[in-house]
Write a protein that holds these residues in place. Structure first.
Motif, PDB file in Angstrom:
ATOM      1  N   GLU A  16       0.855  -1.192   0.000  1.00  0.00           N
ATOM      2  CA  GLU A  16       0.000   0.000   0.000  1.00  0.00           C
ATOM      3  C   GLU A  16       0.883   1.231   0.000  1.00  0.00           C
ATOM      4  OE1 GLU A  16      -2.995   1.225  -0.433  1.00  0.00           O
ATOM      5  OE2 GLU A  16      -3.921  -0.717  -0.691  1.00  0.00           O
ATOM      6  N   ASN A  60      -5.127   0.287  -3.705  1.00  0.00           N
ATOM      7  CA  ASN A  60      -6.527   0.420  -4.100  1.00  0.00           C
ATOM      8  C   ASN A  60      -6.820   1.768  -4.727  1.00  0.00           C
ATOM      9  OD1 ASN A  60      -7.377  -2.154  -3.312  1.00  0.00           O
ATOM     10  ND2 ASN A  60      -7.526  -1.514  -1.201  1.00  0.00           N
ATOM     11  N   SER A  61      -6.005   2.765  -4.426  1.00  0.00           N
ATOM     12  CA  SER A  61      -6.191   4.077  -5.044  1.00  0.00           C
ATOM     13  C   SER A  61      -4.831   4.683  -5.341  1.00  0.00           C
ATOM     14  CB  SER A  61      -7.004   4.999  -4.127  1.00  0.00           C
ATOM     15  OG  SER A  61      -6.347   5.153  -2.882  1.00  0.00           O
TER      16      SER A  61
END
Length: 180
Positions: A16, A60-61
């Motif tokens: 992440e 995720n982004s």
């Protein structure tokens, strides 16, 4: 604080990107662009090196870049969107561990074949799906780039002289219409 660990590294993988502040930093840009950087190990001496690592981020982004995405960073990006949400009925619990346990030889062969192919072609190359994803990312994070690339943003009469104030007004109106 861990950039000294990249000295000599060939791969940097992160699951992440967090808040994205680190990605927006000049340090990140220097690491990805291959500029010479200085870093210090905890309780150690400072080292200066040219990063060679390939950076792989699963997120995720996509993070934003303060002041837009530098061209040097964009040239080095390959975004691979995974847009399909696996329905619960198709999900396999712990699939990664299961594949690593039961298919480790096949995964190793696949990785070696990919590395050989990558070396033979001299790099990752460009892919339409990635360019589309990067352009959408730039448009989301850089209103000026989005404005410039939108053919309907400003219609300029080639025979007329545009003024800075007219262009600014067009940009201001465009950003309001697009939620910036």
């Amino acid at each position: 604080r861990y950039r000294a660990e990249l000295d000599g590294a060939l791969l940097n993988v992160a699951a992440e990107l967090g808040s994205g502040r680190s990605v927006a930093s000049a340090s990140f840009k220097a690491l990805v662009s291959g500029d010479q950087v200085s870093a210090r190990r905890v309780y150690g001496r400072a080292v200066t090196f040219t990063p060679r690592a390939t950076f792989v981020f699963a997120t995720n982004s996509l993070p934003s870049f303060v002041g837009g995405m530098p061209a040097a960073v964009c040239r080095r990006l390959l975004v691979v969107p995974f847009d399909r949400v696996i329905p619960e009925s198709e999900r396999v619990a712990n699939i990664g561990a299961m594949i690593a346990e039961t298919e480790r030889d096949a995964v190793l062969s696949w990785a070696i074949a990919g590395a050989v192919r990558l070396a033979a072609q001299g790099g990752y190359g460009t892919h339409e799906f990635s360019e589309t994803a990067i352009n959408a990312w730039r448009a989301e994070t850089d209103p000026v780039a989005a404005f410039i690339s939108d053919p309907s943003a400003v219609v300029i009469d080639a025979t007329a002289r545009a003024t800075v104030s007219q262009l600014y007004a067009a940009f201001r109106d465009w950003t309001r219409r697009h939620g910036y």
